[in-house]
Design a protein around this motif. Structure first.
Motif, PDB file in Angstrom:
ATOM      1  N   SER A  80      -2.625   6.226 -45.327  1.00 25.54           N
ATOM      2  CA  SER A  80      -2.473   5.711 -46.692  1.00 25.54           C
ATOM      3  C   SER A  80      -3.748   5.026 -47.177  1.00 25.54           C
ATOM      4  CB  SER A  80      -1.288   4.734 -46.758  1.00 25.54           C
ATOM      5  OG  SER A  80      -1.546   3.594 -45.974  1.00 25.54           O
ATOM      6  N   ARG A  81      -4.876   5.383 -46.567  1.00 24.65           N
ATOM      7  CA  ARG A  81      -6.143   4.752 -46.932  1.00 24.65           C
ATOM      8  C   ARG A  81      -6.851   5.575 -48.002  1.00 24.65           C
ATOM      9  NH1 ARG A  81      -7.761   3.689 -40.616  1.00 24.65           N
ATOM     10  NH2 ARG A  81      -6.208   2.064 -40.230  1.00 24.65           N
ATOM     11  N   GLY A  82      -7.345   4.881 -49.028  1.00 22.79           N
ATOM     12  CA  GLY A  82      -7.844   5.559 -50.228  1.00 22.79           C
ATOM     13  C   GLY A  82      -9.312   5.943 -50.231  1.00 22.79           C
ATOM     14  N   ALA A  83      -9.945   5.995 -49.051  1.00 27.68           N
ATOM     15  CA  ALA A  83     -11.355   6.414 -48.980  1.00 27.68           C
ATOM     16  C   ALA A  83     -11.593   7.026 -47.601  1.00 27.68           C
ATOM     17  CB  ALA A  83     -12.287   5.228 -49.188  1.00 27.68           C
ATOM     18  N   THR A  86     -10.353   0.380 -54.662  1.00 26.94           N
ATOM     19  CA  THR A  86      -9.710   1.355 -53.779  1.00 26.94           C
ATOM     20  C   THR A  86      -8.337   0.863 -53.347  1.00 26.94           C
ATOM     21  OG1 THR A  86     -11.885   1.909 -52.942  1.00 26.94           O
ATOM     22  CG2 THR A  86     -10.004   2.696 -51.650  1.00 26.94           C
ATOM     23  N   ILE A  87      -7.356   1.762 -53.405  1.00 31.66           N
ATOM     24  CA  ILE A  87      -5.983   1.388 -53.068  1.00 31.66           C
ATOM     25  C   ILE A  87      -5.631   1.959 -51.696  1.00 31.66           C
ATOM     26  CG2 ILE A  87      -3.577   1.520 -53.794  1.00 31.66           C
ATOM     27  CD1 ILE A  87      -4.792   2.227 -56.658  1.00 31.66           C
ATOM     28  N   ARG A 117      -1.870   9.350 -48.818  1.00 32.86           N
ATOM     29  CA  ARG A 117      -0.787   9.036 -49.759  1.00 32.86           C
ATOM     30  C   ARG A 117      -0.596   7.529 -49.779  1.00 32.86           C
ATOM     31  NH1 ARG A 117       1.407  13.741 -47.412  1.00 32.86           N
ATOM     32  NH2 ARG A 117       1.762  15.371 -48.976  1.00 32.86           N
ATOM     33  N   THR A 118      -0.592   6.946 -50.958  1.00 39.79           N
ATOM     34  CA  THR A 118      -0.389   5.508 -51.053  1.00 39.79           C
ATOM     35  C   THR A 118       0.322   5.180 -52.364  1.00 39.79           C
ATOM     36  OG1 THR A 118      -1.491   3.345 -50.880  1.00 39.79           O
ATOM     37  CG2 THR A 118      -2.730   5.077 -51.967  1.00 39.79           C
ATOM     38  N   ASN A 119       0.272   3.924 -52.793  1.00 41.10           N
ATOM     39  CA  ASN A 119       0.995   3.537 -54.003  1.00 41.10           C
ATOM     40  C   ASN A 119       0.229   2.409 -54.703  1.00 41.10           C
ATOM     41  OD1 ASN A 119       3.088   2.180 -55.778  1.00 41.10           O
ATOM     42  ND2 ASN A 119       4.371   3.779 -54.882  1.00 41.10           N
ATOM     43  N   TYR A 120       0.256   2.438 -56.011  1.00 44.83           N
ATOM     44  CA  TYR A 120      -0.434   1.398 -56.798  1.00 44.83           C
ATOM     45  C   TYR A 120       0.115   0.006 -56.481  1.00 44.83           C
ATOM     46  CZ  TYR A 120      -2.331  -0.915 -61.007  1.00 44.83           C
ATOM     47  OH  TYR A 120      -2.974  -1.750 -61.873  1.00 44.83           O
ATOM     48  N   LYS A 121       1.368  -0.072 -56.040  1.00 44.86           N
ATOM     49  CA  LYS A 121       1.955  -1.390 -55.775  1.00 44.86           C
ATOM     50  C   LYS A 121       1.351  -2.063 -54.538  1.00 44.86           C
ATOM     51  CE  LYS A 121       6.008   0.380 -53.331  1.00 44.86           C
ATOM     52  NZ  LYS A 121       7.387   0.804 -53.424  1.00 44.86           N
ATOM     53  N   GLU A 122       0.457  -1.359 -53.828  1.00 45.18           N
ATOM     54  CA  GLU A 122      -0.260  -1.971 -52.701  1.00 45.18           C
ATOM     55  C   GLU A 122      -1.342  -2.954 -53.134  1.00 45.18           C
ATOM     56  OE1 GLU A 122       0.382  -1.666 -49.573  1.00 45.18           O
ATOM     57  OE2 GLU A 122       1.743   0.055 -49.518  1.00 45.18           O
ATOM     58  N   MET A 123      -1.630  -3.017 -54.439  1.00 43.03           N
ATOM     59  CA  MET A 123      -2.673  -3.929 -54.921  1.00 43.03           C
ATOM     60  C   MET A 123      -2.271  -5.384 -54.694  1.00 43.03           C
ATOM     61  SD  MET A 123      -4.858  -1.859 -56.139  1.00 43.03           S
ATOM     62  CE  MET A 123      -5.901  -3.154 -56.773  1.00 43.03           C
ATOM     63  N   LEU A 159     -15.129   9.228 -51.608  1.00 38.68           N
ATOM     64  CA  LEU A 159     -14.311   8.989 -52.796  1.00 38.68           C
ATOM     65  C   LEU A 159     -13.726   7.594 -52.705  1.00 38.68           C
ATOM     66  CD1 LEU A 159     -10.702   9.694 -52.489  1.00 38.68           C
ATOM     67  CD2 LEU A 159     -12.117  10.683 -50.685  1.00 38.68           C
ATOM     68  N   GLU A 160     -13.217   7.098 -53.830  1.00 36.96           N
ATOM     69  CA  GLU A 160     -12.352   5.924 -53.818  1.00 36.96           C
ATOM     70  C   GLU A 160     -11.173   6.202 -54.739  1.00 36.96           C
ATOM     71  OE1 GLU A 160     -14.649   2.359 -54.603  1.00 36.96           O
ATOM     72  OE2 GLU A 160     -15.196   2.230 -52.483  1.00 36.96           O
ATOM     73  N   LEU A 161      -9.979   6.138 -54.187  1.00 29.16           N
ATOM     74  CA  LEU A 161      -8.747   6.350 -54.957  1.00 29.16           C
ATOM     75  C   LEU A 161      -8.407   5.050 -55.681  1.00 29.16           C
ATOM     76  CD1 LEU A 161      -6.012   7.701 -55.691  1.00 29.16           C
ATOM     77  CD2 LEU A 161      -5.190   6.983 -53.438  1.00 29.16           C
ATOM     78  N   GLU A 162      -8.454   5.094 -57.017  1.00 27.05           N
ATOM     79  CA  GLU A 162      -8.200   3.890 -57.806  1.00 27.05           C
ATOM     80  C   GLU A 162      -7.370   4.239 -59.040  1.00 27.05           C
ATOM     81  OE1 GLU A 162     -11.561   1.410 -58.689  1.00 27.05           O
ATOM     82  OE2 GLU A 162     -12.691   2.031 -56.910  1.00 27.05           O
ATOM     83  N   MET A 163      -6.857   3.199 -59.669  1.00 27.39           N
ATOM     84  CA  MET A 163      -6.308   3.311 -61.016  1.00 27.39           C
ATOM     85  C   MET A 163      -7.285   2.631 -61.960  1.00 27.39           C
ATOM     86  SD  MET A 163      -3.128   4.639 -60.910  1.00 27.39           S
ATOM     87  CE  MET A 163      -2.498   4.015 -62.467  1.00 27.39           C
ATOM     88  N   GLY A 164      -7.376   3.147 -63.187  1.00 28.33           N
ATOM     89  CA  GLY A 164      -8.209   2.501 -64.198  1.00 28.33           C
ATOM     90  C   GLY A 164      -7.324   1.969 -65.312  1.00 28.33           C
ATOM     91  N   ALA A 165      -7.565   0.720 -65.717  1.00 27.87           N
ATOM     92  CA  ALA A 165      -6.827   0.142 -66.848  1.00 27.87           C
ATOM     93  C   ALA A 165      -7.773   0.097 -68.047  1.00 27.87           C
ATOM     94  CB  ALA A 165      -6.343  -1.263 -66.503  1.00 27.87           C
TER      95      ALA A 165
END
Ligand code: MN
Length: 421
Positions: free
Chosen positions: A355-358, A347-348, A313-319, A198-204
């Motif tokens: 806190s790793r998104g994959a 991936t965030i 567990r992580t946070n979008y602000k890590e981008m 998987l890859e944990l992401e946000m989509g805009a």
């Protein structure tokens, strides 16, 4: 901003993803069998398509905007219309609204509702914009010396993905076949993916079209809203195919988005800055203010018939780069953007191991398996595993969330060509 109270009581709970402060956009299969536009409020959906058909909502003097049952048409009306509609919906659903009783007829329970794609994905671009993720993956693929590519601190790196395989939460994902070549193999073979991830992401989501380059400020104003996004990745296919032009079939099987698009307006109270720049950015990428959002994110993994374990567990602000910067970069060559363009954040990953998104990072390339609550371990995904991404910005006594973004891994077919030669 405090919790805005609604006459829909479940929307006032501190645990719901959908208080009046949120009002995200989704599509669902209505009783008539058709796709309808809906807004999530507490544990209910407000049926906007029926509201419009009955004349209780009107966006356009001549045409219907919600009859088709997704939000593409609405997006194309532009930011002033988005704000006007959001103000109307907020008024309709606020505690003490005069029409509350009449509106209860337009509420559908979320439980049991079949969610559909909330908009037509025009094109899909995926980025590689979390520094922790890029450093971890680079270390594994190229060694610690060459972890971050030389261009990484200057360019939001991306590739043009596939709109055709973007699916809504709840869609099963079939393990793909592809070209695999182990480090000691002379030649590749065609076989089912073993390292499915998987890859944990946000989509805009882009809601305003553009011609020619746009600034970061203009790019931010073009964004309609955000979804959670799982960029399913076949790591063994990726490792063999990715040089020199980047991932191709390894990322083309499926990309799952959350059923609800959270409007940018609902996230505004949660703005935060991107981290300090380690290399001065070129002028066209400089940000005029805070462009990220504080959104807590998590990934749950449930083996078939077993309870779920939260594995990250992580946070979008890590981008490192914001969606507005990615969009500005995307247009810098003059590339036109369309209503419904989807930009995956990449991936965030945070700085800590959990806190790793994959899974690629969580298990360090499959060498350090993750142990689940059931006692099972995972290097990569197994057939029957269900993944659930969740995300929410946390206000004072409320949360603004996206709903679950789930998908279950189906086994690879015995023969993907069904005997055809
Ligand atoms: Mn990705």
């Amino acid at each position: 901003m405090p919790l805005l109270k609604s006459w829909v009581e479940s929307a006032n709970s501190p645990d719901t993803d959908f208080p009046l402060n949120n009002l995200p956009y989704g599509s669902f299969r209505a009783e008539d069998g058709e796709a309808h536009c809906g807004i999530a409020i507490g544990d209910m959906i407000l049926d906007v398509t029926t509201l419009e058909a009955d004349g209780l909502v009107q966006m356009d003097d001549e045409d219907t905007v919600f009859a088709f049952g997704d939000w593409t048409e609405f997006m194309s009306l532009g930011p002033a219309a988005w704000a006007a509609f959001r103000a109307t919906a907020t008024e309709m659903l606020a505690k003490g609204a005069p029409d509350a009783e009449a509106l209860t007829a337009y509420l559908v329970p979320q439980a049991g509702a079949r969610m559909l794609m909330p908009f037509m994905v025009a094109e899909y671009t995926d980025f590689y914009a979390s520094k922790n993720h890029a450093t971890n993956v680079g270390t594994m693929f190229r060694g610690a010396e060459n972890a971050l590519p030389q261009n990484w601190l200057s360019i939001p790196i991306g590739y043009n993905g596939r709109a055709s395989s973007v699916v809504v939460s709840g869609t099963d994902v079939r393990r793909p076949w592809g070209q695999l070549k182990g480090p000691n193999d002379d030649l590749p073979r065609f076989a089912p993916c073993v390292r499915f991830d998987l890859e944990l992401e946000m989509g805009a989501i882009v809601g305003v079209p553009s011609e020619g380059p746009v600034t970061v400020t203009e790019a931010d104003e073009m964004l309609f809203g955000y979804v959670l996004l799982n960029d399913w990745s076949a790591r063994d296919i990726q490792a063999w195919e990715y040089q020199p032009l980047g991932p191709f079939q390894s990322k083309a099987t499926a990309t799952t988005i959350s059923p609800w698009i959270v409007p940018k307006a609902a996230l505004e109270p949660f703005r935060v800055s991107t981290p300090e720049r380690e290399r001065v950015l070129l002028d066209y990428l400089k940000e005029p203010g805070p462009m990220l959002y504080d959104i807590a994110l998590e990934v749950g993994l449930a083996p078939e018939g077993k309870p779920e374990t939260v594995i990250a567990r992580t946070n979008y602000k890590e981008m490192y780069y914001s969606s507005a910067q990615q969009l500005a970069h995307h247009t810098s060559s003059g590339c036109p953007m369309s209503v419904g363009d989807l930009l995956g954040s990449g991936t965030i990953s945070g700085t800590t191991k959990d806190s790793r998104g994959a899974l690629l990072e969580l298990t360090w390339g499959g060498k350090e398996p993750v142990t689940l609550d059931s006692g099972e371990t995972r290097n990569f995904l197994e057939d029957g595993d269900t993944l659930t991404l969740r995300g929410a910005a946390k206000g004072d006594g409320y949360r603004v969330g996206f709903g679950d973004c789930t998908g279950t891994v189906l086994p690879a077919l015995d023969d993907p060509y069904g005997g055809r030669k």
